[in-house]
Structures are given as structure tokens and as C-alpha cells.
Design a protein around this motif. Structure first.
Motif, PDB file in Angstrom:
ATOM      1  N   TYR A   9      68.528 -64.075  39.648  1.00  0.00           N
ATOM      2  CA  TYR A   9      68.416 -62.925  40.535  1.00  0.00           C
ATOM      3  C   TYR A   9      67.990 -63.377  41.927  1.00  0.00           C
ATOM      4  N   PRO A  10      68.279 -62.566  42.933  1.00  0.00           N
ATOM      5  CA  PRO A  10      67.859 -62.961  44.287  1.00  0.00           C
ATOM      6  C   PRO A  10      66.339 -62.969  44.408  1.00  0.00           C
ATOM      7  N   ALA A  11      65.841 -63.848  45.243  1.00  0.00           N
ATOM      8  CA  ALA A  11      64.399 -63.858  45.510  1.00  0.00           C
ATOM      9  C   ALA A  11      64.044 -62.564  46.235  1.00  0.00           C
ATOM     10  N   PRO A  12      62.882 -62.002  45.946  1.00  0.00           N
ATOM     11  CA  PRO A  12      62.503 -60.784  46.664  1.00  0.00           C
ATOM     12  C   PRO A  12      62.372 -61.070  48.161  1.00  0.00           C
ATOM     13  N   SER A  13      62.789 -60.123  48.977  1.00  0.00           N
ATOM     14  CA  SER A  13      62.600 -60.259  50.428  1.00  0.00           C
ATOM     15  C   SER A  13      61.112 -60.292  50.744  1.00  0.00           C
ATOM     16  N   ASN A  14      60.370 -59.463  50.040  1.00  0.00           N
ATOM     17  CA  ASN A  14      58.931 -59.387  50.242  1.00  0.00           C
ATOM     18  C   ASN A  14      58.256 -60.383  49.295  1.00  0.00           C
ATOM     19  N   GLN A  15      57.928 -61.548  49.805  1.00  0.00           N
ATOM     20  CA  GLN A  15      57.294 -62.592  48.990  1.00  0.00           C
ATOM     21  C   GLN A  15      55.788 -62.382  48.827  1.00  0.00           C
ATOM     22  N   SER A  16      55.222 -61.468  49.597  1.00  0.00           N
ATOM     23  CA  SER A  16      53.785 -61.173  49.530  1.00  0.00           C
ATOM     24  C   SER A  16      53.578 -59.659  49.465  1.00  0.00           C
ATOM     25  N   PRO A  17      53.925 -59.057  48.323  1.00  0.00           N
ATOM     26  CA  PRO A  17      53.766 -57.601  48.224  1.00  0.00           C
ATOM     27  C   PRO A  17      52.299 -57.190  48.312  1.00  0.00           C
ATOM     28  N   MET A  18      52.096 -55.942  48.642  1.00  0.00           N
ATOM     29  CA  MET A  18      50.728 -55.427  48.713  1.00  0.00           C
ATOM     30  C   MET A  18      50.068 -55.580  47.349  1.00  0.00           C
ATOM     31  N   SER A  19      48.772 -55.803  47.373  1.00  0.00           N
ATOM     32  CA  SER A  19      48.042 -55.925  46.118  1.00  0.00           C
ATOM     33  C   SER A  19      47.007 -54.813  46.023  1.00  0.00           C
ATOM     34  N   ILE A  20      46.493 -54.684  44.831  1.00  0.00           N
ATOM     35  CA  ILE A  20      45.448 -53.713  44.549  1.00  0.00           C
ATOM     36  C   ILE A  20      44.417 -54.424  43.679  1.00  0.00           C
ATOM     37  N   THR A  21      43.153 -54.137  43.906  1.00  0.00           N
ATOM     38  CA  THR A  21      42.094 -54.811  43.151  1.00  0.00           C
ATOM     39  C   THR A  21      41.856 -54.122  41.814  1.00  0.00           C
ATOM     40  N   ARG A  22      41.273 -54.848  40.909  1.00  0.00           N
ATOM     41  CA  ARG A  22      40.944 -54.254  39.610  1.00  0.00           C
ATOM     42  C   ARG A  22      39.917 -53.140  39.774  1.00  0.00           C
TER      43      ARG A  22
ATOM     44  N   ALA B 297      56.723 -56.952  41.811  1.00  0.00           N
ATOM     45  CA  ALA B 297      56.281 -56.072  42.896  1.00  0.00           C
ATOM     46  C   ALA B 297      57.176 -56.248  44.119  1.00  0.00           C
ATOM     47  N   GLY B 298      57.573 -57.485  44.396  1.00  0.00           N
ATOM     48  CA  GLY B 298      58.470 -57.741  45.522  1.00  0.00           C
ATOM     49  C   GLY B 298      59.845 -57.142  45.305  1.00  0.00           C
ATOM     50  N   TRP B 299      60.413 -57.338  44.127  1.00  0.00           N
ATOM     51  CA  TRP B 299      61.727 -56.771  43.821  1.00  0.00           C
ATOM     52  C   TRP B 299      61.706 -55.243  43.930  1.00  0.00           C
ATOM     53  N   PHE B 300      60.685 -54.647  43.330  1.00  0.00           N
ATOM     54  CA  PHE B 300      60.637 -53.186  43.345  1.00  0.00           C
ATOM     55  C   PHE B 300      60.401 -52.674  44.762  1.00  0.00           C
ATOM     56  N   ASP B 301      59.568 -53.360  45.526  1.00  0.00           N
ATOM     57  CA  ASP B 301      59.346 -52.990  46.921  1.00  0.00           C
ATOM     58  C   ASP B 301      60.658 -53.052  47.701  1.00  0.00           C
ATOM     59  N   ASP B 302      61.435 -54.108  47.478  1.00  0.00           N
ATOM     60  CA  ASP B 302      62.746 -54.217  48.127  1.00  0.00           C
ATOM     61  C   ASP B 302      63.622 -53.016  47.766  1.00  0.00           C
ATOM     62  N   TYR B 303      63.622 -52.645  46.483  1.00  0.00           N
ATOM     63  CA  TYR B 303      64.463 -51.532  46.041  1.00  0.00           C
ATOM     64  C   TYR B 303      63.997 -50.213  46.662  1.00  0.00           C
ATOM     65  N   VAL B 304      62.699 -49.977  46.649  1.00  0.00           N
ATOM     66  CA  VAL B 304      62.151 -48.738  47.221  1.00  0.00           C
ATOM     67  C   VAL B 304      62.551 -48.640  48.696  1.00  0.00           C
ATOM     68  N   LYS B 305      62.424 -49.735  49.429  1.00  0.00           N
ATOM     69  CA  LYS B 305      62.793 -49.739  50.852  1.00  0.00           C
ATOM     70  C   LYS B 305      64.286 -49.517  51.032  1.00  0.00           C
ATOM     71  N   SER B 306      65.108 -50.072  50.131  1.00  0.00           N
ATOM     72  CA  SER B 306      66.559 -49.883  50.247  1.00  0.00           C
ATOM     73  C   SER B 306      66.944 -48.414  50.054  1.00  0.00           C
ATOM     74  N   GLU B 307      66.090 -47.666  49.369  1.00  0.00           N
ATOM     75  CA  GLU B 307      66.311 -46.237  49.158  1.00  0.00           C
ATOM     76  C   GLU B 307      65.752 -45.409  50.317  1.00  0.00           C
ATOM     77  N   GLY B 308      65.123 -46.071  51.269  1.00  0.00           N
ATOM     78  CA  GLY B 308      64.534 -45.356  52.400  1.00  0.00           C
ATOM     79  C   GLY B 308      63.284 -44.579  52.034  1.00  0.00           C
ATOM     80  N   ASP B 309      62.671 -44.936  50.931  1.00  0.00           N
ATOM     81  CA  ASP B 309      61.496 -44.229  50.419  1.00  0.00           C
ATOM     82  C   ASP B 309      60.238 -44.825  51.056  1.00  0.00           C
ATOM     83  N   THR B 310      59.498 -44.005  51.758  1.00  0.00           N
ATOM     84  CA  THR B 310      58.247 -44.473  52.351  1.00  0.00           C
ATOM     85  C   THR B 310      57.024 -43.937  51.613  1.00  0.00           C
TER      86      THR B 310
END
Length: 156
Positions: free
Chosen positions: A16-29, A107-120
Motif C-alpha cells: 500500500y502507499p505510504a501515508p502522506s501524513n507520517q506524523s499523525p496527531m496523537s492522543i495521550t492515555r 492513523a496516517g492512512w485514515f487521516d489521508d482518507y478523511v482529508k481526501s473526503e474534505g472532512d474537517t
């Protein structure tokens, strides 16, 4: 020997393609723990936890997580997005053992997909330190691990 078992074979994610976003946002435990406590009271959740482990999901999973092995994720992105959107999910939180490989990639793949849908409005987040960080944080966290087995997670 299957090609995926060959010593010089490519890792599963190389298909699969590498995610465009290599450093997706994180959330702490700590943030996730607060969300779980708050949402258990209201029973209305705007987030979903996704455990990406396949064979190593043994040992438990964070309460209310769904298990979606990373190896099957990429082709499922459109369907997952549609399901999450229809369910008013605003935060998708991905994790694996450490969240440094599968968790970050998902997280990077899904972030890429969400952005491709124009979803903010929908956010794709990786759980910092994954399940190992979660269970090592103490009894308050372990109490929220369904089917917890310390031996299976390498804790004795």
C-alpha cells in the motif's frame, strides 16, 4: 515457504502507499482515560478505539475497542469512514502494542482518507505508547482492559 514468509520478502504494508501524513496527531492515555470515564456516564460516544493487533491481540484490549488487524485496514478505509461518519464519530483512535508502527501507519492512512473526503470534523489519532504504555500506567488503566492477561502482555 510462502512468499510472505521468505527472508527477503517485503513487509505487509509495502503493498500500500505510504501515508502522506507520517506524523499523525496523537492522543495521550490520560486523555483517553478521561474520555472513557466521561462517556461511560453519558453513554454517547463521539469516538472509537481501534485495536490494530492481529495475533498479538491476546492479553486484552482497551475497554470498548474494536479489533481491526492492520493488515486488513487499507482496503477497508472507505467503508470504515462511511460507518464512522454515519455514527457521528469525530475521533478515531488507533493503537497497537506500542503505536509506533501499525498505530501510526493506520492513523496516517485514515487521516489521508478523511482529508481526501474534505472532512474537517473527523480526526484520526494515534494512542501514544499503545497498549503497553496503557497497561504500564497503573491499576486505573489496567482496570479498563477487557480480558487482561499480564503474562500474554509480557508482564509478570
Amino acid at each position: 515457504m510462502a512468499s510472505s514468509d521468505a527472508p527477503n520478502s517485503l513487509p505487509w504494508y509495502a503493498a500500500y502507499p505510504a501515508p502522506s501524513n507520517q506524523s499523525p496527531m496523537s492522543i495521550t492515555r490520560e486523555q483517553v482515560l478521561d474520555m472513557l470515564k466521561e462517556k461511560n456516564v453519558t453513554m454517547q460516544r463521539d469516538f472509537v478505539l481501534v485495536d490494530l493487533r492481529r495475533a498479538d491481540h491476546e492479553g486484552g484490549t482497551i475497554h470498548s475497542s474494536i479489533n481491526l488487524p492492520a493488515q486488513s485496514l487499507y482496503p477497508s478505509l472507505p467503508t470504515l469512514y462511511a460507518l464512522f461518519k454515519a455514527s457521528s464519530v469525530s475521533r478515531v483512535i488507533w493503537y497497537c502494542s506500542s503505536s509506533r508502527g501499525r498505530g501510526t501507519r493506520a492513523a496516517g492512512w485514515f487521516d489521508d482518507y478523511v482529508k481526501s473526503e474534505g472532512d474537517t470534523s473527523m480526526k484520526s489519532l494515534v494512542l501514544s505508547e499503545g497498549l503497553k504504555g496503557w497497561v504500564n500506567a497503573g491499576p486505573e488503566y489496567v482496570a479498563l482492559v477487557d480480558e487482561y492477561d499480564s503474562k500474554a502482555l509480557g508482564k509478570e
